[in-house]
Design an enzyme around this catalytic site. Structure first.
Site, PDB file in Angstrom:
ATOM      1  N   HIS A  38      10.841  10.419  13.718  1.00 50.17           N
ATOM      2  CA  HIS A  38      11.033   9.285  12.831  1.00 50.17           C
ATOM      3  C   HIS A  38      11.090   9.457  11.280  1.00 50.17           C
ATOM      4  CE1 HIS A  38       8.976   7.173  16.222  1.00 50.17           C
ATOM      5  NE2 HIS A  38      10.316   6.428  16.183  1.00 50.17           N
ATOM      6  N   GLN A  62      13.636  -4.759  25.673  1.00 55.60           N
ATOM      7  CA  GLN A  62      14.444  -3.817  26.059  1.00 55.60           C
ATOM      8  C   GLN A  62      13.615  -3.176  27.207  1.00 55.60           C
ATOM      9  OE1 GLN A  62      14.241  -2.249  22.091  1.00 55.60           O
ATOM     10  NE2 GLN A  62      13.884  -0.261  22.867  1.00 55.60           N
TER      11      GLN A  62
END
Ligand code: PAF
Length: 281
Positions: A38, A62
């Site tokens: 990230h 999700q």
């Protein structure tokens, strides 16, 4: 100092002010449990834009598996320290009520692209990703948004979404970041036991050997070669291995069927599902 913003109205106000001042916005959407992968996206976003906006939202819609959602690592204190270290300007951290005040029923159509691999193994997953990414892009209105190639199919879906909806944003793909021993960085790695973590680099090692075999094996033979390697290691359970082209992610049967060809893999190591991919050519 990074500003932490929990509401849509407040982040929109900050964005509007930045836009009035002519600032460009780089955006990295995440589900938290941040790692070097990230941070690499964020450093690039910070370099290429005036402001860095990051979102942390563990998007329930999700997850096709409720156990996976429950066990998804959350570590907001550590995340905030990491965000400060890369110079994040705004952290948008909404709760579920803020993101989904009404139940969501949107259905997106991605054709063949969403029917293979992660789409086949995780029903509804990409629809949930598309809903949240569209919302986030519409709220943050970034100039550029950054996504890692570890989730290669997600990236392809998002590129398709942006194209279909004519969203005014540039999607920037970023290479996989690996641990020293080759394991692709993932928030899920935190859930591996010590022993599983020790075994996990076998995925990278196998892919590294496999990509060199395209001169002697057909795509189908190569898939079998990889599958057999994992079958000889009982700690792994294969979900899928695919040799596929890099646009619609469909299986290739001959090496000259496509310009870009990758190996895609998903395996269970204990209860943890890990994905990886590597370019053959
Ligand atoms: O890759 C992720 O972390 C998530 O799927 C994303 C893009 C932040 C959407 O929830």
């Amino acid at each position: 100092m990074m500003k932490v913003i929990p509401t849509t109205d407040a982040i929109k106000a900050q964005i509007a002010e930045a836009q009035r001042a002519g600032k460009t916005i780089g955006f990295v959407p995440t589900m938290g449990a941040l790692h070097e992968g990230h941070l690499a996206l964020m450093r690039q976003a910070k370099r290429e834009n005036d402001l860095l906006v990051v979102s942390i939202f563990v998007n329930p819609i999700q997850f096709n598996n409720m156990e996976d959602l429950k066990k998804y690592p959350r570590n907001i204190v550590q995340d905030s320290i990491m965000l400060e270290s890369v110079g994040c300007d705004f952290l948008f951290a909404p709760d579920e009520q803020e993101m989904y005040p009404e139940p969501v029923t949107d259905q997106y159509e991605f054709g063949k692209l969403s029917e293979v691999m992660e789409g086949a193994s995780r029903p509804g997953h990409f629809n949930g990703v598309a809903i949240v990414v569209r919302k986030l892009l519409e709220i943050v209105e970034p100039d550029k948004a950054y996504f890692g190639e570890k989730d290669f199919q997600q990236l392809a879906i998002i590129q398709q979404l942006v194209k279909n909806l004519l969203l005014p944003v540039e999607i920037v793909p970023c290479p996989i970041i690996r641990e020293k021993d080759g394991l692709a960085m993932s928030s899920r790695n935190m859930r591996l036991t010590e022993n599983e973590r020790f075994n996990a680099p076998f995925i990278y090692q196998t892919l590294t050997k496999a990509v060199k075999l395209n001169t002697v094996l057909s795509p189908e033979e190569l898939k079998k070669w990889i599958t057999d390697k994992f079958k000889s290691r009982p700690e792994f359970k294969i979900d899928y291995v695919e040799i596929a082209e890099d646009e619609q992610l469909q299986t290739v049967t001959h090496w000259n069927d496509a310009k870009g060809v990758y190996i895609f893999i998903a395996v269970f190591l204990g209860n943890v599902r890990l994905i990886d991919n590597m370019r053959i050519f």
